[in-house]
Design an enzyme around this catalytic site. Structure first.
Site, PDB file in Angstrom:
ATOM      1  N   GLU A  44       0.826  -1.209   0.000  1.00  0.00           N
ATOM      2  CA  GLU A  44       0.000   0.000   0.000  1.00  0.00           C
ATOM      3  C   GLU A  44       0.862   1.262   0.000  1.00  0.00           C
ATOM      4  OE1 GLU A  44      -2.169  -2.996   2.761  1.00  0.00           O
ATOM      5  OE2 GLU A  44      -0.154  -2.637   1.972  1.00  0.00           O
ATOM      6  N   ALA A 146       9.910 -37.957  -7.110  1.00  0.00           N
ATOM      7  CA  ALA A 146       9.923 -38.482  -8.476  1.00  0.00           C
ATOM      8  C   ALA A 146      10.043 -39.993  -8.353  1.00  0.00           C
ATOM      9  CB  ALA A 146      11.097 -37.913  -9.270  1.00  0.00           C
ATOM     10  N   SER A 160      19.178 -43.953  -9.582  1.00  0.00           N
ATOM     11  CA  SER A 160      17.953 -43.148  -9.606  1.00  0.00           C
ATOM     12  C   SER A 160      17.932 -42.093 -10.706  1.00  0.00           C
ATOM     13  CB  SER A 160      17.765 -42.442  -8.255  1.00  0.00           C
ATOM     14  OG  SER A 160      18.858 -41.574  -7.983  1.00  0.00           O
ATOM     15  N   ASP A 192      23.634 -39.096  -3.158  1.00  0.00           N
ATOM     16  CA  ASP A 192      23.477 -38.365  -4.421  1.00  0.00           C
ATOM     17  C   ASP A 192      24.342 -37.118  -4.538  1.00  0.00           C
ATOM     18  OD1 ASP A 192      21.576 -40.251  -5.090  1.00  0.00           O
ATOM     19  OD2 ASP A 192      19.889 -39.033  -4.394  1.00  0.00           O
ATOM     20  N   GLU A 287      12.525 -32.906  -0.387  1.00  0.00           N
ATOM     21  CA  GLU A 287      12.878 -33.744  -1.530  1.00  0.00           C
ATOM     22  C   GLU A 287      13.398 -35.123  -1.121  1.00  0.00           C
ATOM     23  OE1 GLU A 287      14.920 -32.099  -4.786  1.00  0.00           O
ATOM     24  OE2 GLU A 287      13.832 -30.199  -4.767  1.00  0.00           O
ATOM     25  N   VAL A 292      12.806 -39.733   5.108  1.00  0.00           N
ATOM     26  CA  VAL A 292      12.327 -38.421   5.548  1.00  0.00           C
ATOM     27  C   VAL A 292      10.854 -38.249   5.201  1.00  0.00           C
ATOM     28  CG1 VAL A 292      12.570 -35.927   5.229  1.00  0.00           C
ATOM     29  CG2 VAL A 292      14.608 -37.368   5.405  1.00  0.00           C
TER      30      VAL A 292
END
Length: 366
Positions: A44, A146, A160, A192, A287, A292
C-alpha cells in the site's frame, strides 16, 4: 485486483506475506506497489508513493487486508487514511492471530468505504504458506517425489538418475524456485551429493536455503552443498551430541549448523520445523529421501504432495520406496489425499494433492 495479484507474485518477502496493491482514480490506475522484502515498504505504501497526490480520492485494491499494527513498518491503514484514499477493496482478511486490531475496522472508523472478498480464492492461494506459518508456527510442508509407477525412487543398487523426463525435472526446479527452503536427509547427501538449487528457471528474490537433517553431522565438507555454501545458504540441523570438530569444519565452509532436540536418535521433526519457521521459512519443499518423507507422514506433518510418476517399474523388494517410515497398519490408517490434480509432463504424470490425516481431516492431528 488481478493486477494486484500479478504485482504480488513478483516478490518472495518471507517471512512476510506476498501483497500487491493498485490505486485507481476516475477509472485509471494511478499507483502500483508490492511488498518486496521483509522490512521494506508494504504494498500500500509503495502504491501511495507511486501515485503521489493522485492517491487522494482513489480506491485501493489490495490482495490482503491492510495491516493495523506496528511491526518493522508503521500501519498501512494509517498510510491509506492519511493519503486520502476513500475506498479500500481487499481480497482476504488478515489471518494473523497476533495482530492487534483489524485493518477493516480501523478504515471504516476513519470513514473509508471497505469491501472484501474480491478474487478471494486467488488471494488465499497467494498467502497460503504464510497463513499456515502464522497460525501454526511451522512452515507449509510440501513433499516432492519423483518415482516409478510402483512407488520406487531408486533401484536395489541405488540407481535413480533419471526416473522422470526433462519436462518433469524442469517443473521440479520451478517448485524449488518458489520455496523458501529445500530439505533432504543426510542419506540423500551421502548417496546423491545434490546441489538442491533451482536451475534454468526464474528465481524471485534470493535462492532458497538448502537444509539437511543430519543428527550426527555426517555431511562431508567435500560435498557440493558445503563447497557452495557461500552461493546459497546451507543449514544443517543436528543433535546435541554432534562432534564439535564437525560443527567447526562445516562452519568454516560457510555452512550454518543448527542444534535441535532428537527423538529416538533422530532429528525431532516438529522442533526442526519450528527452527526453520524461526529462520523465516514459510514454505518448505522436502525432496527426501524415502525415510524423511515417511517420517513426516508418520508424524502427520506433510501438508501437500507433488509426485512425478514415470511409466516405469523397478520391481524387486529391495528397491527403495518413496515413503518409508512405519506406515499404516491398516487401510483405515492410510493418509488421505484430497483436492488432487493431474497433469501430463512429457511421458510422466504430475499429481498434486493435499495430505489429510488418517480420518481425512487436514491439520487436525497437528
Amino acid at each position: 485486483m488481478r493486477e494486484a495479484l500479478a504485482l504480488a507474485a513478483q516478490a518472495r518477502p518471507s517471512p512476510n506475506p506476498r501483497v500487491g496493491c493498485v490505486l485507481v482514480r476516475d477509472g485509471a490506475v494511478v499507483g502500483r506497489g508490492f511488498h518486496r522484502a521483509a522490512g521494506m515498504a508494504h504494498a500500500e505504501v509503495e502504491a501511495i508513493r507511486d501515485a503521489g497526490d493522485r492517491a487522494r480520492g482513489a480506491t485501493a485494491y489490495v490482495t490482503l487486508e491492510p495491516c493495523n499494527h506496528h511491526g518493522r513498518t508503521p500501519p498501512c491503514t494509517d498510510a491509506l487514511v492519511n493519503a486520502g484514499v476513500t475506498r479500500v477493496v481487499f481480497g482476504v482478511s488478515d489471518p494473523n492471530p497476533h495482530v492487534e486490531g483489524r485493518g477493516a475496522d480501523r478504515l471504516r472508523a476513519a470513514g473509508v468505504r471497505v469491501d472484501e472478498g474480491v478474487e478471494r480464492e486467488a488471494c488465499e492461494a497467494l498467502i497460503e504458506s504464510w497463513r499456515v506459518c502464522v497460525t501454526r508456527g511451522t512452515p507449509l510442508v510440501v513433499l516432492k517425489v519423483a518415482m516409478t509407477i510402483d512407488g520406487r525412487i531408486a533401484t536395489r543398487t541405488r540407481a535413480s538418475k533419471w526416473i522422470t523426463g526433462p519436462e518433469a525435472r524442469r517443473d521440479g526446479h520451478v517448485l524449488r524456485a518458489r520455496a523458501d527452503a529445500v530439505l533432504v536427509g543426510v542419506g540423500t547427501v551421502l548417496t546423491d551429493d545434490p546441489m538442491l538449487t533451482p536451475r534454468e528457471v526464474a528465481v524471485v528474490g534470493s535462492l532458497p536455503a538448502r537444509v539437511v537433517l543430519d543428527s550426527r553431522l555426517r555431511t562431508p565438507t567435500t560435498s557440493v552443498l558445503a563447497r557452495t555454501a557461500n552461493e546459497a545458504p546451507v543449514w544443517v540441523l543436528h543433535g546435541p551430541e554432534a562432534p564439535d570438530e564437525r560443527r567447526g569444519a562445516l562452519r568454516a565452509m560457510g555452512v550454518e549448523t543448527i542444534e535441535v532436540p532428537l527423538e529416538d536418535e533422530r532429528i525431532g521433526l516438529r522442533a526442526a520445523l519450528r527452527a526453520l519457521a524461526a529462520k523465516g521459512v514459510t514454505e518448505l519443499l522436502v525432496e527426501g529421501g524415502g525415510a524423511v518423507h515417511g517420517s513426516l507422514l508418520d508424524a502427520g506433518l506433510g501438508d501437500k504432495l507433488v509426485a512425478y510418476v514415470a511409466p516405469k517399474i523397478f520391481g524387486g523388494r529391495d528397491a527403495f520406496p518413496a515413503f518409508a517410515g512405519t506406515g499404516a497398519s491398516s487401510v483405515d490408517e492410510a493418509r488421505q489425499l484430497r483436492s488432487w490434480r493431474f497433469e501430463q509432463l512429457g511421458q510422466d504424470l504430475k499429481i498434486t494433492a493435499e495430505i489429510g490425516n488418517v480420518h481425512g481431516d487436514h491439520h487436525s492431528d497437528r
